[in-house]
Scaffold this active site. Structure first.
Site, short mmCIF file in Angstrom:
data_model
loop_
_atom_site.label_atom_id
_atom_site.label_comp_id
_atom_site.label_asym_id
_atom_site.label_seq_id
_atom_site.Cartn_x
_atom_site.Cartn_y
_atom_site.Cartn_z
CG HIS A 57 51.11 -13.44 27.95
ND1 HIS A 57 50.58 -14.71 27.97
CD2 HIS A 57 52.10 -13.42 28.87
CE1 HIS A 57 51.25 -15.43 28.86
NE2 HIS A 57 52.18 -14.67 29.41
CG HIS A 59 53.40 -12.51 34.04
ND1 HIS A 59 52.87 -13.62 34.67
CD2 HIS A 59 53.61 -12.87 32.75
CE1 HIS A 59 52.78 -14.61 33.79
NE2 HIS A 59 53.22 -14.18 32.62
CD GLN A 152 55.07 -18.64 37.45
OE1 GLN A 152 55.00 -17.48 37.09
NE2 GLN A 152 55.52 -19.60 36.64
CD GLU A 213 57.30 -19.40 28.62
OE1 GLU A 213 56.44 -19.56 29.51
OE2 GLU A 213 58.02 -18.39 28.56
CG ASP A 309 55.60 -13.12 29.11
OD1 ASP A 309 54.90 -13.15 30.14
OD2 ASP A 309 56.25 -14.10 28.71
CD1 TRP A 315 60.86 -16.13 33.66
CD2 TRP A 315 59.68 -14.66 34.88
NE1 TRP A 315 60.19 -16.82 34.65
CE2 TRP A 315 59.46 -15.95 35.40
CE3 TRP A 315 59.04 -13.57 35.49
CZ2 TRP A 315 58.64 -16.19 36.50
CZ3 TRP A 315 58.22 -13.81 36.59
CH2 TRP A 315 58.01 -15.10 37.07
FE FE2 Z 1 53.69 -15.20 30.82
#
Ligand code: FE2
Length: 429
Positions: A57, A59, A152, A213, A309, A315
């Site tokens: 996972h 991005h 997204q 999430e 991630d 983030w």
């Molecule tokens: Fe993600």
């Protein structure tokens, strides 16, 4: 004459003094004590030889953008999404490609040779999709990049999102993604799960949804995901990523849910570094850790991976493509401290994500691709403890990265001059 022979290796399953023979990019033999002529012979010195790390996972389109155009002040998922929304209009094909290639270099240095990356399909220009398809092709000789079409900004929340996602799949994106908890209503979230699973069934694709999430114990989209997987016969092809709401769920409901998930053979990806950073932001004290129920899901028979991630993006302000860092955090958050549980944490960044991605020829067995990592550690638990240095990384039998052993020179009176952090051998279990 062999192409490559690794001798005196310890394998993650505990076998010791193992030789791994390589011919034509594949593992020819894995045997104790084998000696044979080879173009290159590497003495592993009893250290750990592992199949490569796999990140289930990530991005890649947002990685390494930290601080552009500003830093996430609240530290929440939702501000991160808003911040990414501000950044998107300024992206260029070249900038995405350049950052993604730089991250893939980091990955190879860390022995991370397969990544499933979500790619944002919200922009009708599909700029990130084109860029990451380009990157996928360019890194293919040394890294397996699997792409997930990720709406997204929501599938039903944003007009045209389904069409954009379908266009991304038609261009060659591998997996169907989604974000049900970000849709406007719970009902629309459930509807998005149904639409996306039906689309995957129709096109023979795998599914990997960002799912639940949040810290909201009522966020139960994974229930719909398990139900649709069962109904459409998608067993073993569907993954629920994050599932952080399960941390806060009632135990009675969670016990029913985990049985449904096991029946559907769902894959699970927890992202410990991100979950503990983004979740619990609305708590005072006690503050929840926010990671899904990893040991319980493993005990229920599910395949659970730890993903990274994010690295240096809207983030998350940390990270360096090190899956052992994700495993280290996962081990602590889930209190997976028994010898067996620490091995499971290592599997959560190697064999488990490889299974979720459906990687072919992965592993340390005859016939598999000659892809492996030599770690400065004696066993998986020590690899996690030290976030061990990757002494050597091989892809298809060819060395693609090396790092020197971390040995410090001390200048202490009356003490030996060199120190490494390897522990004395462990007592038998
Ligand atoms: Fe993600």
């Amino acid at each position: 004459m062999l192409d490559l022979l690794i001798t005196n290796a310890t394998l993650p399953d505990g076998r010791r003094h193992i030789s791994v023979a390589v011919q034509d990019g594949r593992i020819a033999e894995v045997t104790e004590g084998l000696r044979a002529p080879a173009h290159e012979t590497v003495d592993a010195g009893g250290l750990l030889l592992s199949p490569p790390f796999v990140d289930a996972h990530f991005h890649l389109d947002s990685a390494l953008t930290y601080g552009q155009p500003r830093v996430n002040a609240s530290g929440t998922l939702l501000e991160g999404i808003a911040l990414w929304g501000e950044l998107k209009p300024t992206l260029t094909h070249e900038a995405i490609v350049e950052r993604a290639l730089a991250y893939c270099d980091w990955a190879v240095a860390r022995g991370l040779l397969a990544i499933r990356s979500h790619v944002d399909t919200s922009d009708p220009r599909l700029l990130p999709v084109h860029a990451l398809l380009d990157v996928k092709q360019r890194v293919a000789p040394y890294l397996d990049l699997q792409l997930v079409a990720f709406p997204q900004d929501g599938l039903l929340r944003r007009p045209g999102a389904l069409e954009n996602l379908q266009r991304a799949l038609a261009l060659g994106v591998d997996v169907v993604g989604g974000i049900p908890h970000f849709e406007r209503t719970y009902a629309e979230g459930s509807e998005s799960v149904r639409i996306l699973c039906a689309l995957a069934a129709e096109q023979g694709k795998r599914v990997d949804l960002h799912c639940d999430e949040s810290d909201d114990p009522q966020s139960r989209h994974v229930e719909t995901l398990a139900c649709e997987t069962q109904r459409l016969g998608l067993h073993g092809r569907v993954t629920g990523s994050h599932l952080t709401s399960m941390h806060s769920m009632d135990n009675d409901y969670a016990s029913k849910l985990m049985a449904l998930m096991a029946e559907a053979q769902l894959g699970v990806v927890a992202n410990p570094l991100i979950n503990v950073t983004l979740q619990g932001r609305h708590d005072t004290y006690p503050r929840r850790r926010g990671m899904t129920r990893v040991p319980e899901l493993l005990a229920a028979g599910l395949t659970v991976a730890f993903g990274h991630d994010c690295v240096l993006d809207p983030w998350y302000a940390g990270g360096s493509a090190d899956m052992l860092e994700a495993a280290h955090m996962g081990l602590h958050l889930a209190q997976m401290t028994s010898a067996q549980a620490m091995r499971q944490c290592f599997e959560a960044v190697t064999t488990h994500p490889a299974a979720l991605l459906g990687l072919q020829g992965y592993g340390l067995a005859p016939g598999c691709h000659a892809d492996f990592v030599l770690l400065h550690a004696r066993d998986p638990a020590e690899a996690i403890r030290l976030r061990a240095t990757r002494l050597g990384v091989w892809r298809r039998g060819r060395r693609v990265a090396s790092s020197p052993a971390p040995v410090a020179q001390l200048a202490l009176p009356g003490r030996p001059g060199q120190v490494s952090l390897l522990a004395p051998p462990r007592p038998p279990e």
